[in-house]
Each structure stands twice: as structure tokens, then as C-alpha cells.
Design a protein around this motif. Structure first.
Motif, short mmCIF file in Angstrom:
data_model
loop_
_atom_site.label_atom_id
_atom_site.label_comp_id
_atom_site.label_asym_id
_atom_site.label_seq_id
_atom_site.Cartn_x
_atom_site.Cartn_y
_atom_site.Cartn_z
N ILE A 1 0.84 -1.20 0.00
CA ILE A 1 0.00 0.00 0.00
C ILE A 1 0.88 1.25 0.00
N LEU A 2 1.93 1.26 0.83
CA LEU A 2 2.84 2.40 0.86
C LEU A 2 3.53 2.61 -0.49
N THR A 3 3.88 1.52 -1.15
CA THR A 3 4.53 1.61 -2.45
C THR A 3 3.57 2.21 -3.48
N MET A 4 2.30 1.79 -3.43
CA MET A 4 1.32 2.36 -4.36
C MET A 4 1.10 3.85 -4.08
N ALA A 5 1.03 4.22 -2.80
CA ALA A 5 0.87 5.63 -2.44
C ALA A 5 2.09 6.44 -2.88
N PHE A 6 3.27 5.86 -2.72
CA PHE A 6 4.51 6.51 -3.16
C PHE A 6 4.45 6.78 -4.66
N ASN A 7 4.03 5.78 -5.43
CA ASN A 7 3.95 5.95 -6.88
C ASN A 7 2.89 6.98 -7.26
N LEU A 8 1.82 7.03 -6.50
CA LEU A 8 0.79 8.03 -6.76
C LEU A 8 1.31 9.44 -6.48
N LEU A 9 2.10 9.59 -5.43
CA LEU A 9 2.64 10.91 -5.09
C LEU A 9 3.64 11.43 -6.13
N THR A 10 4.26 10.54 -6.88
CA THR A 10 5.22 11.00 -7.89
C THR A 10 4.52 11.77 -9.01
N THR A 11 3.23 11.55 -9.19
CA THR A 11 2.51 12.27 -10.24
C THR A 11 2.30 13.74 -9.89
N PHE A 12 2.37 14.07 -8.60
CA PHE A 12 2.14 15.46 -8.19
C PHE A 12 3.34 16.36 -8.48
N ASP A 13 4.52 15.80 -8.66
CA ASP A 13 5.70 16.60 -8.96
C ASP A 13 5.52 17.40 -10.25
N ALA A 14 5.06 16.73 -11.27
CA ALA A 14 4.88 17.41 -12.56
C ALA A 14 3.84 18.52 -12.44
N ARG A 15 2.82 18.28 -11.66
CA ARG A 15 1.78 19.30 -11.49
C ARG A 15 2.34 20.53 -10.77
N ILE A 16 3.13 20.32 -9.75
CA ILE A 16 3.70 21.44 -9.00
C ILE A 16 4.69 22.22 -9.88
N ILE A 17 5.50 21.50 -10.63
CA ILE A 17 6.46 22.17 -11.52
C ILE A 17 5.73 22.98 -12.59
N SER A 18 4.64 22.43 -13.12
CA SER A 18 3.88 23.19 -14.12
C SER A 18 3.26 24.44 -13.50
N GLN A 19 2.82 24.36 -12.25
CA GLN A 19 2.29 25.55 -11.58
C GLN A 19 3.38 26.59 -11.35
N ILE A 20 4.58 26.14 -11.02
CA ILE A 20 5.70 27.08 -10.84
C ILE A 20 6.01 27.78 -12.15
N VAL A 21 6.04 27.02 -13.23
CA VAL A 21 6.35 27.62 -14.53
C VAL A 21 5.23 28.56 -14.97
N ASP A 22 3.97 28.10 -14.85
CA ASP A 22 2.85 28.91 -15.35
C ASP A 22 2.55 30.12 -14.47
N ASN A 23 2.65 29.98 -13.16
CA ASN A 23 2.23 31.05 -12.25
C ASN A 23 3.36 31.95 -11.78
N VAL A 24 4.61 31.48 -11.89
CA VAL A 24 5.72 32.27 -11.36
C VAL A 24 6.68 32.69 -12.47
N LEU A 25 7.19 31.77 -13.23
CA LEU A 25 8.25 32.09 -14.19
C LEU A 25 7.74 32.86 -15.41
N TYR A 26 6.68 32.39 -16.05
CA TYR A 26 6.17 33.11 -17.23
C TYR A 26 5.73 34.52 -16.89
N PRO A 27 4.95 34.74 -15.82
CA PRO A 27 4.59 36.13 -15.50
C PRO A 27 5.81 36.99 -15.16
N MET A 28 6.84 36.39 -14.58
CA MET A 28 8.04 37.15 -14.24
C MET A 28 8.75 37.63 -15.52
#
Length: 144
Positions: free
Chosen positions: A53-80
């Protein structure tokens, strides 16, 4: 007269013999092989299940990295780059929560992976111990 000490090969043959005899008694189906292997888990099967179960949750959490990076690029870097009048404080106000969230996810995944590895190792050591006990019991019965 006591038989000579058994080597590694003899112990391996004894385990295979136990397994084959067990298969013959139970009809020899493939599912029984899995049940035979899991029979040595005992109460550690719950620990192994928690590790999965922990391994499946770990793999699920890896999908959030791309989402956070896209938010950083879209909301912080491009407007800057689009608006050079943005101050450092405004950028940090947007960047800091996203960076801390990304860092928190990294730490959480690290702890989850460590706990899952620890649980799998505990279960495998338990299986090894139980298999060794069964093997020595079988070899002890043969030497009498």
C-alpha cells in the motif's frame, strides 16, 4: 552412525523435495505454489500488505511533482518574464508555497519508501526464518 554434514546443495534439494511433495498432496495446481510460499509469511503478511500500500501511495505521489512544476512555470516564471515590473517579494510570495509543497512531497516520499523497504525486509526475514525452521525440522526428521 551420524550422516555427514549436508552442504548447500543438499539443503536446496530438501526444500525442493518438500515443495514437490506438498504439491503432490494438494493436487499440484499453480495457485497452491503461491499459497505454499505465502504460508511462511504468517502474521507478516499484514506488514507486507502495508508495504505494498505504501509503495502504491509513493507511486501516486510521484505524479504530483509534474503538477507542481507546471504551476511554478505557469504562475511564477512566465509572469516574471512577461512583466519585468514584478518585484522579488511578489515572486517569492507565489514561489515559496509551491517550493515548500514540492520539498514536503519529496520528504514524504522518502519516508514512505524507507518505511516500505523496512516492512518488506522484515517480512522477507520472517519468511527466511520460517523456511529455515521448516527445512531444519525436515532434515532433522530424515537424520533419525
Amino acid at each position: 552412525m551420524r550422516p555427514p554434514a549436508l552442504g548447500h546443495h543438499a539443503a536446496h534439494v530438501a526444500v525442493l523435495t518438500m515443495h514437490r511433495r506438498c504439491l503432490r498432496e494438494k493436487g499440484g495446481n499453480k495457485m497452491h505454489q503461491i499459497k505454499w510460499a505465502f504460508s511462511f509469511l504468517g502474521k507478516s503478511k499484514y506488514i507486507l500488505f502495508a508495504a505494498w500500500i505504501l509503495t502504491m501511495a509513493f507511486n501516486l505521489l510521484t505524479t504530483f511533482d509534474a503538477r507542481i512544476i507546471s504551476q511554478i512555470v505557469d504562475n511564477v516564471l512566465y509572469p516574471m518574464f512577461d512583466n519585468p515590473d514584478i518585484t522579488t517579494a511578489e515572486v517569492m510570495d507565489q514561489l515559496l508555497p509551491l517550493a515548500l509543497t514540492a520539498y514536503g512531497l519529496i520528504v514524504l516520499r522518502l519516508l514512505m519508501r524507507f518505511a516500505a523497504n523496512l516492512m518488506r525486509e522484515h517480512a522477507s526475514q520472517h519468511v527466511t526464518f520460517e523456511l529455515r525452521k521448516a527445512l531444519f525440522k525436515k532434515l532433522g526428521a530424515q537424520s533419525r
